[in-house]
Design an enzyme around this catalytic site. Structure first.
Site, PDB file in Angstrom:
ATOM      1  N   GLU A   1       0.808  -1.218   0.000  1.00 10.48           N
ATOM      2  CA  GLU A   1       0.000   0.000   0.000  1.00 10.48           C
ATOM      3  C   GLU A   1       0.845   1.275   0.000  1.00 10.48           C
ATOM      4  O   GLU A   1       0.334   2.354  -0.315  1.00 10.48           O
ATOM      5  CB  GLU A   1      -0.943  -0.008   1.205  1.00 10.48           C
ATOM      6  CG  GLU A   1      -1.944  -1.152   1.166  1.00 10.48           C
ATOM      7  CD  GLU A   1      -2.779  -1.280   2.419  1.00 10.48           C
ATOM      8  OE1 GLU A   1      -3.894  -1.808   2.313  1.00 10.48           O
ATOM      9  OE2 GLU A   1      -2.318  -0.858   3.499  1.00 10.48           O
TER      10      GLU A   1
ATOM     11  N   ASP B   1     -11.124  -6.574  -2.729  1.00 10.62           N
ATOM     12  CA  ASP B   1     -12.063  -7.693  -2.670  1.00 10.62           C
ATOM     13  C   ASP B   1     -13.458  -7.126  -2.470  1.00 10.62           C
ATOM     14  O   ASP B   1     -13.638  -5.920  -2.319  1.00 10.62           O
ATOM     15  CB  ASP B   1     -11.701  -8.658  -1.530  1.00 10.62           C
ATOM     16  CG  ASP B   1     -11.709  -7.960  -0.167  1.00 10.62           C
ATOM     17  OD1 ASP B   1     -12.775  -7.963   0.466  1.00 10.62           O
ATOM     18  OD2 ASP B   1     -10.674  -7.414   0.239  1.00 10.62           O
TER      19      ASP B   1
END
Length: 230
Positions: free
Chosen positions: A12, A198
């Site tokens: 990230e 997701d």
């Protein structure tokens, strides 16, 4: 303008750190802070670790040591909006805890005692993020409610309960509300920007492992584009 940027995991923040000029690294309490230049701005990129406690520690250290003018939380999230796909981006319109319950004392679900029910991001940062969307090509970005809790959500029963409690929730993750709460306490402007890894369902563990790098990269690109608007 000095901007603090917080991500929980290496994928990230990796693209952000790689894109920095003159990076200088400091580690405090096991948390790495990388200071340098990014998109013409003075930035401090922090990999906080996963969850609300580590995010709170990292945010407090970042504010106390570096005194940023604003904080951006970047990274991945599970998606709840039907019109979003993996890799798409949610810009926070508000941030709430989904795993807090002191309703017995008259608070809203998700509201910690003596805290606001929702943490509202800085309007200028949100506006800059909106302008930045145009530079992302085919990646879709929306504003929406982002909820935070110390759980990876992949249980349909739990998902149903969360949507009953927060019907407008666009995404959920594990750090944003903690960061927002610390920013609220210190009166530091913030925004949360998350890319979907997701869809918060039974496939989430597989999807997360497969798409975390993509989600982290998309979110990082959004952050850089936002910085260019400031």
């Amino acid at each position: 303008m000095k901007i603090g940027i917080i991500g929980a995991m290496e994928p990230e923040v990796a693209h952000l750190v790689e894109s920095m000029e003159k990076p200088s690294s400091t580690t405090i309490a096991g948390i790495e802070f990388v200071a340098g230049q990014l998109a013409g701005k003075e930035v401090i990129v922090t990999r906080s670790g996963i969850g609300k406690v580590t995010a709170s520690i990292a945010t407090t250290l970042l504010i106390e040591k570096y005194a940023p003018d604003a904080i951006i939380n970047t990274g991945s999230a599970g998606g709840f909006a039907d019109d979003l796909a993996i890799g798409d981006i949610v810009i926070s319109s508000e941030v709430r805890h989904h795993d807090v319950d002191v309703t017995a004392f008259g608070y809203e679900i998700g509201q910690m005692a003596q805290q606001p029910a929702a943490f509202i991001p800085d309007a200028k940062l949100v506006a800059a993020a909106q302008k930045a969307v145009a530079s992302l090509g085919e990646v879709k970005a929306i504003e929406g409610l982002i909820c935070t809790g110390d759980s990876f959500i992949c249980d349909p029963v739990r998902t149903k309960t969360m949507l009953e409690n927060f019907p407008t929730m666009a995404a959920c993750e594990m750090e944003g509300a903690a960061i927002a709460q610390v920013c609220h306490q210190f009166d530091v402007p913030f925004v949360v920007i998350r890319s979907l890894s997701d869809n918060a369902n039974n496939d989430s563990p597989v999807d997360f492992d497969e798409y975390i790098v993509k989600a982290g990269h998309h979110s990082a690109l959004m952050v850089i584009a936002l910085l260019e608007q400031l």
